[in-house]
Design an enzyme around this catalytic site. Structure first.
Site, PDB file in Angstrom:
ATOM      1  N   TRP A 100       0.831  -1.217   0.000  1.00 27.51           N
ATOM      2  CA  TRP A 100       0.000   0.000   0.000  1.00 27.51           C
ATOM      3  C   TRP A 100       0.858   1.255   0.000  1.00 27.51           C
ATOM      4  CZ3 TRP A 100      -4.191  -1.411  -1.971  1.00 27.51           C
ATOM      5  CH2 TRP A 100      -4.824  -2.594  -1.592  1.00 27.51           C
ATOM      6  N   ASP A 167      -1.912   6.594   6.485  1.00 30.20           N
ATOM      7  CA  ASP A 167      -2.927   5.664   5.977  1.00 30.20           C
ATOM      8  C   ASP A 167      -3.229   4.687   7.112  1.00 30.20           C
ATOM      9  OD1 ASP A 167      -4.391   3.646   4.806  1.00 30.20           O
ATOM     10  OD2 ASP A 167      -2.980   3.239   3.183  1.00 30.20           O
ATOM     11  N   LYS A 191     -12.469  -1.895   6.387  1.00 29.09           N
ATOM     12  CA  LYS A 191     -11.678  -2.755   7.262  1.00 29.09           C
ATOM     13  C   LYS A 191     -12.048  -2.635   8.740  1.00 29.09           C
ATOM     14  CE  LYS A 191      -8.369  -3.469   3.778  1.00 29.09           C
ATOM     15  NZ  LYS A 191      -7.857  -2.322   3.027  1.00 29.09           N
TER      16      LYS A 191
HETATM   17  C1  LIG Z   1      -7.089  -1.988   1.851  1.00 29.35           C
HETATM   18  C2  LIG Z   1      -6.074  -0.936   1.994  1.00 29.35           C
HETATM   19  C3  LIG Z   1      -5.947   0.102   1.049  1.00 29.35           C
HETATM   20  C4  LIG Z   1      -6.764   0.180  -0.214  1.00 29.35           C
HETATM   21  O1  LIG Z   1      -8.052   0.489   0.040  1.00 29.35           O
HETATM   22  P1  LIG Z   1      -9.116   0.717  -1.131  1.00 29.35           P
HETATM   23  O2  LIG Z   1     -10.265   1.281  -0.378  1.00 29.35           O
HETATM   24  O3  LIG Z   1      -9.370  -0.619  -1.756  1.00 29.35           O
HETATM   25  O4  LIG Z   1      -8.538   1.673  -2.106  1.00 29.35           O
HETATM   26  C5  LIG Z   1      -5.004   1.075   1.298  1.00 29.35           C
HETATM   27  N1  LIG Z   1      -4.218   1.045   2.390  1.00 29.35           N
HETATM   28  C6  LIG Z   1      -4.300   0.058   3.307  1.00 29.35           C
HETATM   29  C7  LIG Z   1      -3.413   0.092   4.504  1.00 29.35           C
HETATM   30  C8  LIG Z   1      -5.229  -0.954   3.132  1.00 29.35           C
HETATM   31  O5  LIG Z   1      -5.324  -1.931   4.048  1.00 29.35           O
END
Ligand SMILES: *Cc1c(COP(=O)(O)O)cnc(C)c1O
Length: 354
Positions: A100, A167, A191
């Site tokens: 990511w 993030d 998540k």
């Molecule tokens: C799942 C995830 C993403 C991507 O998320 P999307 O909503 O599919 O774009 C980005 N960063 C992390 C840490 C993730 O776990």
């Protein structure tokens, strides 16, 4: 029978949230209308958006500290580019802790110079780089608090005067942190918060307005703040479910209360991984994530038996990401200690049999 859902994302949400959400799809607030067939400008939905935004700040203890919460679309992946579009004038620093972070770096390079302040690529991202130095001339430093795929998590954040962007897609609302050390936090809902389709973005307003480029309205944080996250039609259902999850969390006692459960779950699973000779952890111990535990079998030939035993026990979603293989058990907020106990029982049963 309800499965034990260890899926990495989209993933488990609290049952009571599911129930309320499904009721609102049929009849919202007793209006005789569905949540998803009313105007997003109606007072009933505006109240949902306001609540979701204010609960986010309240749970993160960021109320009245110059922060704004937004619910945007495009996933966390959209934030990879929006962050750079809105904040990167000349140079930004990124800590490369996996897939990511790597994707975020790729997008940022479109807008300016990117320096990798540290990287754990040399060991396929099984640890968090430490002791790196942060150049003093950065517009911001970007971190990924929890690496969903590799199962590593940052425990100590750098002390720096450089604005911090993080993030937190896979560990938002899961552990106590001083969230005011960050200037921008983003997290895809799917998540720890709600269905896919919305992304929480928490911004300290005073970091905006410093880049010289023209920013298209839909990608401009200032526009979304001004319009109270209603510049265009928001993802009404994902925002509503996120609001319900945040209410659920608040009623439980907030992040402090869930963190205690999350730590118990993680301790239980990691101690089995460490004590059971048939399993080996992937991430370095001090950097292990309390959300996503990655591990492999020490004897590959047991895979068929173990998978079958998991299936029989109703365990779902523990296959590792295609880039590292093995297993990954995601233990997000809504997963019970009991579900982790079931997985641990199967692991020790395998040892007895094996
Ligand atoms: C799942 C995830 C993403 C991507 O998320 P999307 O909503 O599919 O774009 C980005 N960063 C992390 C840490 C993730 O776990």
């Amino acid at each position: 029978m309800k499965k034990h859902n260890f899926s990495a994302g989209p993933c488990i949400l609290p049952q009571e949230v599911m129930k309320k959400a499904s009721e609102a799809v049929l009849d919202f607030n007793g209006l005789g209308l569905s949540l998803i067939e009313i105007s997003h400008r109606s007072k009933d939905f505006v109240a949902v958006m306001d609540k979701a935004r204010s609960l986010s700040l309240e749970l993160l203890d960021l109320q009245d500290k110059g922060y704004q919460a937004l619910f945007l679309q495009g996933g966390a992946s959209m934030e990879f580019l929006m962050v750079a579009y809105n904040l990167l004038e000349k140079k930004a620093g990124y800590l490369n802790t996996g897939t990511w972070a790597d994707k975020a770096i790729k997008e940022a390079r479109i807008f300016g110079e990117v320096v990798e302040v540290g990287s754990s690529k040399d060991k396929n991202y099984n640890y968090i780089p430490k002791g790196y130095s942060v150049p003093t001339d950065l517009d911001y430093l970007h971190l990924t608090s929890n690496n969903t795929i590799f199962g590593t998590q940052i425990k100590d954040f750098p002390k720096t005067t450089t604005p911090l962007v993080c993030d937190m897609s896979s560990d938002i609302f899961s552990r106590q942190l001083d969230f005011s050390q960050f200037d921008l936090i983003y997290a895809g809902a799917q998540k720890n918060m709600g269905p896919a389709g919305t992304t929480l973005v928490v911004i300290k307003e005073d970091i905006l307005g410093k880049v010289s480029r023209t920013i298209p309205s839909m990608l401009n944080y200032k526009v979304h703040i001004e319009k109270e996250s209603m510049f265009n039609t928001p993802a009404v259902f994902p925002v509503y479910v996120s609001m319900l999850t945040l209410e659920w969390l608040k009623n439980l006692g907030g992040i402090a209360a869930i963190e205690e459960v999350n730590e118990k779950k993680a301790r239980l699973l990691y101690s089995e991984i460490d004590l059971n000779p048939l399993f080996r952890g992937y991430a370095q111990k001090e950097d292990r994530s309390i959300m996503n535990a990655t591990f492999t079998l020490t004897e590959e030939k047991l895979k068929g038996v173990f998978d079958e035993m998991c299936k029989e026990a109703g365990i779902n979603g523990i296959h590792g990401h295609r880039s590292i293989g093995g297993y990954r058990a995601s233990m997000y907020n809504a997963l019970s200690l009991d579900s982790v106990g079931t997985l641990v029982d199967v692991m020790s049963e395998l040892e007895r049999k094996g």
